[in-house]
Each structure stands twice: as C-alpha cells, then as structure tokens.
Write a protein that holds these residues in place. Structure first.
Motif, short mmCIF file in Angstrom:
data_model
loop_
_atom_site.label_atom_id
_atom_site.label_comp_id
_atom_site.label_asym_id
_atom_site.label_seq_id
_atom_site.Cartn_x
_atom_site.Cartn_y
_atom_site.Cartn_z
N GLY A 6 37.44 34.76 35.00
CA GLY A 6 38.09 35.08 36.29
C GLY A 6 37.54 34.30 37.47
O GLY A 6 37.69 34.73 38.62
N PHE A 11 43.47 32.25 36.22
CA PHE A 11 44.66 32.93 36.72
C PHE A 11 44.43 34.43 36.92
O PHE A 11 44.40 34.94 38.04
N ILE A 12 44.23 35.16 35.81
CA ILE A 12 44.40 36.62 35.89
C ILE A 12 43.22 37.34 36.54
O ILE A 12 43.36 38.48 37.03
N GLY A 13 42.04 36.70 36.56
CA GLY A 13 40.87 37.36 37.15
C GLY A 13 41.12 37.77 38.60
O GLY A 13 40.74 38.87 39.02
N LEU A 33 31.46 34.33 35.89
CA LEU A 33 32.87 34.14 36.22
C LEU A 33 33.53 32.92 35.59
O LEU A 33 34.75 32.79 35.65
N SER A 34 32.71 32.03 35.02
CA SER A 34 33.31 30.85 34.38
C SER A 34 32.38 30.34 33.29
O SER A 34 31.17 30.61 33.31
N TYR A 58 27.64 35.28 30.08
CA TYR A 58 27.79 36.75 30.00
C TYR A 58 26.62 37.41 29.28
O TYR A 58 26.29 38.57 29.54
N VAL A 80 38.05 38.91 31.24
CA VAL A 80 39.30 38.20 31.57
C VAL A 80 39.21 36.73 31.16
O VAL A 80 39.66 35.83 31.86
N LYS A 104 44.55 41.69 27.09
CA LYS A 104 45.23 41.61 25.80
C LYS A 104 45.41 40.14 25.43
O LYS A 104 45.39 39.32 26.35
N PRO A 105 45.65 39.75 24.21
CA PRO A 105 45.39 40.57 23.03
C PRO A 105 43.89 40.87 22.94
O PRO A 105 43.08 40.03 23.32
N THR A 130 44.42 46.04 29.30
CA THR A 130 45.33 45.91 30.45
C THR A 130 46.73 45.42 30.06
O THR A 130 47.12 44.29 30.37
N THR A 132 49.63 45.58 31.42
CA THR A 132 50.01 45.83 32.80
C THR A 132 51.31 46.61 32.95
O THR A 132 51.44 47.47 33.82
#
Ligand SMILES: NC(=O)c1ccc[n+]([C@@H]2O[C@H](COP(=O)([O-])OP(=O)(O)OC[C@H]3O[C@@H](n4cnc5c(N)ncnc54)[C@H](O)[C@@H]3O)[C@@H](O)[C@H]2O)c1
Length: 378
Positions: A6, A11-13, A33-34, A58, A80, A104-105, A130, A132
């Motif tokens: 994210g 994108f989705i983060g 984050l990356s 992470y 994410v 997801k997945p 999520t 959504t």
C-alpha cells in the motif's frame, strides 16, 4: 493498525486508508508499505508515521511491533500486497497475536488458505477479507430480502463482472498492476477468475445464502502473449437448488467496473449494479417494478446500518469499504470488552477466503477437464 504493502507505488492501499479513516475508529500506526525500501520509507514519511515505526520489511514490522508495550502495540495488520505476498505475512501476524485484514484472493493456493483457517481457529483471532462489494447498503438489503423470502425460493442467478482494462497487453507496457496480475508466479492459478471472478462468486453466495456446489467453467486467454486467463464463463449449480451463470472478463473493451447481479425467485427478481450502487431494482411477476434507494426509511436495518447519509446523497465504493472496516473495528472492540457484537455487524471472514481459493482451483480444474459438471471441492 499496521499496513503491509500500500505504498505510494500501489493502488488499493490508499483506498484502505481512506476507508479506515472514515469513522475515526482506527489509527494507522506503522507500516511496511513497499517491497522497495526507499519507497517504503518515503511512503511512511508522507503518512507522518513515527520514524521508528516505518519498516522496510514486514518480518521486522511484525517482530518489533509484538515487542512493544501493550498500550503502544498495534492490534491488527492489513495486508494489501499482491497475491503471492498474502499468506506468509498473514500467518506471521496471527502467530504473533495480531488480528488480520487481508485482500482477496486470500492466499496463493487453497492449501495455504486451509492452513490460515487452522491458525485462525486455533488462536481465536479475527480475520476480515475485503470483498468490498458485500459492504454496500443495497447489497445488504438484497441479502435480507432474499433471506426473508421476498422473492420466494431462488431459482436463477446471473452475475457478470466485465472490465476492459486488460484489452491490450498492458503488462508489457509498464502497467505495474497488470504485470503481477497476469503472472502466474505472482497472481496464482487464474487471472481474471482470481482477480474479479472471486468477487462475483462471493457476491452471489453472499446475497442468495446458497453455496456453489457444482460448476462447468470455460476460461480463455484472449490477448496473445498473456500467461493467464483474461476472460471466462461458468455455469453454476447451487446447493439449495438455484442454477446460475457467472461471467468475468477483463477484455470487455470499453467497460469500467460493471459488476452486476440479477437474482430470480418464484415471485420476482432483483438487480443490483456496482456502477449504480444506490439503487436496487425489484421486479415482480404480476406487478410493476419497484426502485429501492439508499437512505430511505423503508429499507431493512441491515441496509440502514451500512448507510451513512440521507436519501439522494450518493454513497459508493469508499463507504462500502469503510463499512467493512467499521464492522471489523466494532467486532474487535466487542471482543476486547468480552461482549457479543451487535448482530448487524458482519464482514467476510476466513471461511469466505477458503471458499474463494477453492473457487479458483475448482474453476481452473473444470476448465481443463472434459467432464461437464465439476463438484466444488473444498
Ligand atoms: N477489494 C478490492 O476491491 C480490490 C481492488 C484492487 C486490488 N485488490 C487486491 O489487493 C491486493 C493489492 O493489489 P494492488 O492493485 O493494490 O497492487 P499494487 O501492485 O498496486 O500494490 C502492491 C503493493 O504491495 C507492495 N509490496 C509487494 N511486495 C511487498 C512486500 N514483500 N512487503 C511489503 N510490500 C510489498 C508493493 O510495493 C505495492 O506497494 C491484491 O491482492 C489485489 O487482488 C482488491
């Protein structure tokens, strides 16, 4: 919470961050984050994270956060990243006592999904997947009306998810989102069915309350040079007698994100379309069609609970996403207080994640097989 993936390259983060901030219940406290260390640090700085809580991987984030005093430590992580970086961070987070929100997945393989379920069951930690579209108020309204028998017994489900953004070989034109989604080493066994077919299958099961029991799938790779399916159709048989059709395509040139579901029972049908999400059409056998609208007094408690503004004020994707986060936050809060959560609170869970991965594996197997009907094996 802590976020994995994210960054400013993603994108989705950013959508998750808008959604989790909408109700003021959740604070982003740290992030890895990356996968690119420079971007991870730049992204953390742009979000004003504390310097010692901007991580470049992470593993370090989960380890260090678990060693912080309880009043400083995060409660959950959100994952994410692309699909091939879901399982390991999720498992590691659960092993260190953190709840999980995950895209997801849910994993890369069904086997990993089952391992994650074992861990969730063993630890009692919460996992929110999520999907959504299940967060929209009119989807909640549709589910409630089906459960109450408004349409009578459900006979037919049409769910279609056409997008056009992969109509060219975008993965070779510098589109980062296309590059990993079309690479079997990063996306998984399926392209379009994993990326958007799983949303469509989840939506059909979520609203009807019926589970896919058998399927007959045909997947296509339309754009030459692509490594995974970018289009496909599936005939469905559900466990309580309905039959259906699911179409997912990312080469429907000109389409944006035209997820649409139509469900028909003995007495009538309903139609909901993601690009017109504040409307639910109800079609009756011998009566005129009705148009239900978000924010109206006649809606169910389930729809009202997941709606934020009066009728006529458009709500959409970000609010639907925020509903999942709000429901997750309230469920966590109830858990910490030892209370039972409000029954209106729900969000897609680990079981939906396992079914989503089983959907992908069964669809790919069916498409490769000569057998007409393929049993949906979990
Ligand atoms: N729910 C939805 O509607 C929805 C919409 C879009 C994407 N998604 C899902 O969200 C996930 C991400 O998709 P996207 O389009 O945002 O991808 P993306 O390529 O735009 O972003 C991925 C991010 O993960 C980071 N990353 C990769 N490996 C990492 C690692 N080891 N550690 C930390 N960060 C790492 C990248 O640097 C990048 O910031 C996918 O699983 C996708 O299926 C869901």
């Amino acid at each position: 919470m802590g976020m994995i993936g994210g960054g400013k390259d993603a994108f989705i983060g950013a959508v998750h961050r808008i959604a989790l901030n909408m109700d003021g219940l959740i604070e982003l406290s740290c992030g890895a984050l990356s996968h690119n260390a420079t971007l991870a640090i730049e992204s953390g700085n742009e979000l004003f994270l504390e310097q010692d809580r901007i991580y470049t991987n992470y593993e370090e984030m989960i380890t260090k956060e678990s060693q912080l005093p309880e009043d400083k430590r995060i409660h959950f992580v959100t994952i994410v990243t692309p699909n091939f970086v879901h399982f390991e961070p999720a498992m590691m987070a659960l092993e260190h006592g953190f709840h999980v929100v995950i895209e997801k997945p849910m994993t890369f393989t069904l086997e990993q999904a089952k391992l994650l379920k074992q861990k969730v069951d063993e630890t009692g930690l919460l996992l929110c997947l999520t999907h959504t579209y299940s967060g929209y108020p009119m989807v909640r309204q549709a589910r409630k009306m089906v459960a109450d028998g408004a349409l009578g017994s459900i006979r037919k489900v049409f769910v279609e998810y056409p997008q056009g953004w992969l109509s060219r070989l975008s993965e070779k034109e510098g589109n980062a989102q296309a590059a990993w989604r079309t690479d079997p080493a990063k996306s998984g066994k399926s392209g379009s069915m994993g990326d958007i077919g799983t949303h469509a299958a989840h939506l059909a099961e979520f609203i009807t309350g019926q589970k896919i029991a058998q399927l007959c799938a045909s997947l296509n790779t339309v754009v030459p040079g692509r490594m995974l399916d970018d289009d496909g159709g599936i005939l469905l048989r559900f466990d309580k007698g309905a039959t259906g059709v699911l179409i997912a395509s990312q080469v429907a040139a000109g389409e944006e994100n035209n997820l649409r579901i139509r469900i028909y029972g003995e007495k009538g049908g309903m139609e909901w379309c993601q690009q017109e999400p504040n409307t639910l059409l109800l079609k009756w056998l011998d009566e005129p069609m009705q148009v239900y609208r978000t924010g109206s007094g006649y809606l169910s408690d389930e729809a009202k609970y997941n709606s934020r503004v009066p009728a006529g004020h458009p709500e959409g994707y970000l609010e639907a996403f925020a509903n999942l986060y709000r429901n997750f936050a309230y469920a966590l809060s109830a858990k910490y207080k030892g209370e039972s959560p409000n029954p209106l609170i729900d969000f897609p869970s680990i079981d939906d994640g396992v079914r989503g991965m089983a959907f992908i594996e069964n669809v790919v197997a069916s498409s490769q097989s000569d057998k007409k009907w393929w049993d949906f094996v979990l």
